[in-house]
Design an enzyme around this catalytic site. Sequence first.
Site, PDB file in Angstrom:
ATOM      1  N   ASN A   7       0.870  -1.185   0.000  1.00 60.61           N
ATOM      2  CA  ASN A   7       0.000   0.000   0.000  1.00 60.61           C
ATOM      3  C   ASN A   7       0.901   1.228   0.000  1.00 60.61           C
ATOM      4  OD1 ASN A   7      -1.755   2.081   0.558  1.00 60.61           O
ATOM      5  ND2 ASN A   7      -2.168   1.449   2.674  1.00 60.61           N
ATOM      6  N   LYS A   9       0.116   4.337  -0.235  1.00 60.43           N
ATOM      7  CA  LYS A   9      -0.453   5.555   0.375  1.00 60.43           C
ATOM      8  C   LYS A   9      -0.199   6.751  -0.550  1.00 60.43           C
ATOM      9  CE  LYS A   9       0.142   3.305   4.755  1.00 60.43           C
ATOM     10  NZ  LYS A   9       0.145   3.416   6.193  1.00 60.43           N
ATOM     11  N   HIS A  93      -9.459   1.366   4.866  1.00 55.93           N
ATOM     12  CA  HIS A  93      -8.140   1.448   5.501  1.00 55.93           C
ATOM     13  C   HIS A  93      -8.245   2.375   6.724  1.00 55.93           C
ATOM     14  CE1 HIS A  93      -4.007   2.631   6.243  1.00 55.93           C
ATOM     15  NE2 HIS A  93      -3.689   1.465   5.726  1.00 55.93           N
ATOM     16  N   GLU A  95      -6.522   4.735   7.776  1.00 57.49           N
ATOM     17  CA  GLU A  95      -6.356   6.177   7.531  1.00 57.49           C
ATOM     18  C   GLU A  95      -7.623   6.772   6.919  1.00 57.49           C
ATOM     19  OE1 GLU A  95      -2.651   5.677   5.483  1.00 57.49           O
ATOM     20  OE2 GLU A  95      -1.786   5.083   7.398  1.00 57.49           O
ATOM     21  N   GLU A 164      -5.449  -4.846  10.477  1.00 56.32           N
ATOM     22  CA  GLU A 164      -4.375  -3.876  10.681  1.00 56.32           C
ATOM     23  C   GLU A 164      -4.638  -3.097  11.965  1.00 56.32           C
ATOM     24  OE1 GLU A 164      -2.277  -2.709   6.816  1.00 56.32           O
ATOM     25  OE2 GLU A 164      -4.094  -1.533   6.911  1.00 56.32           O
ATOM     26  N   GLY A 170       2.587   2.279  10.662  1.00 54.93           N
ATOM     27  CA  GLY A 170       3.542   3.373  10.504  1.00 54.93           C
ATOM     28  C   GLY A 170       4.254   3.748  11.786  1.00 54.93           C
ATOM     29  N   SER A 210       3.443  -2.102  10.160  1.00 55.54           N
ATOM     30  CA  SER A 210       4.898  -2.142  10.348  1.00 55.54           C
ATOM     31  C   SER A 210       5.524  -3.473   9.952  1.00 55.54           C
ATOM     32  CB  SER A 210       5.274  -1.761  11.786  1.00 55.54           C
ATOM     33  OG  SER A 210       4.885  -0.424  12.045  1.00 55.54           O
TER      34      SER A 210
HETATM   35  P1  PGA Z   1       2.957   0.357   7.500  1.00 51.70           P
HETATM   36  O1  PGA Z   1       1.485   0.550   6.860  1.00 51.70           O
HETATM   37  O2  PGA Z   1       3.493  -0.956   6.971  1.00 51.70           O
HETATM   38  O3  PGA Z   1       3.753   1.541   7.031  1.00 51.70           O
HETATM   39  O4  PGA Z   1       2.777   0.303   8.985  1.00 51.70           O
HETATM   40  C1  PGA Z   1       0.615  -0.534   6.678  1.00 51.70           C
HETATM   41  C2  PGA Z   1      -0.691  -0.055   6.106  1.00 51.70           C
HETATM   42  O5  PGA Z   1      -1.160   1.028   6.498  1.00 51.70           O
HETATM   43  O6  PGA Z   1      -1.304  -0.716   5.254  1.00 51.70           O
END
Ligand code: PGA
Length: 258
Positions: A7, A9, A93, A95, A164, A170, A210
């Site tokens: 992903n 983003k 997601h 976010e 998640e 992140g 992460s």
């Molecule tokens: P990250 O993001 O691996 O940077 O923690 C995962 C995601 O939001 O899908």
Amino acid sequence: MAVIAGNWKMHMDPAETRRFFDELSLEGPAGDQELLIFPPSISLVAAAEAAGRDARVQLGVQNIHWEDRGAFTGEISAPMAATAGASFVLIGHSERRHVFGETDEEVARKVDAARRHDLVPVVCVGETLDERKAGRVEEVVLRQLDAVLPSLASGEARFLIAYEPVWAIGTGETATPDDASAAHRTLRRRLGEAGGGGLADEVAILYGGSVKPDNAAELLSAEGVDGVLVGGASLDPVSFAAIARWQAVDTHSGLSDV
Ligand code: PGA
């Protein structure tokens, strides 16, 4: 075979996207995984052109609107995404839910739109740190899943779930393999209740939060983890390929032998 999904983003413009695919090398076990990349929608066509040379990578978008067209400035629709080269779509997601205020109801409408246009939905669920501390992991992920299950379970078409935990995205904090397995078990139990054993067995449940080359194998080896959804570490073709090259490890704690 596991699903290894990246992903991106709000990273990777069209030129950076072309460079990523030029540099992506998927020899060995990496090529045996199901590989998905979710670029920003403005880079989707560049990704489709570049990835077209390598049929091992399938593409998706990070979000869609639930309508097919209309006066929705700034949005993209499922049929547009499909025409531009997407086969998958991330829906709900964290976010989208927590930064942009997307509700369970909107998530469900987006799942319906994906279904109408044959995009495979990857529905994301996960609890915040406060919810985890309050012992509400099951309640939250099941509420998020239940909002979309009637639509998901109504046909034969494929869908994926991504667990998640919001606190792991992140942040460098990762759920333990046991935490991931526990949440995946909860989700799979509900899939079984909704659609019988078939649904529970067939639906891939990914872990995200992460995931990096150095922890991917352990997470991917955890019971019930069928793949990973990778944010930051998917931006670099070398680390994405390294994750895709994972080899199973023993995550067994040994406690049950005692
Ligand atoms: P990250 O993001 O691996 O940077 O923690 C995962 C995601 O939001 O899908």
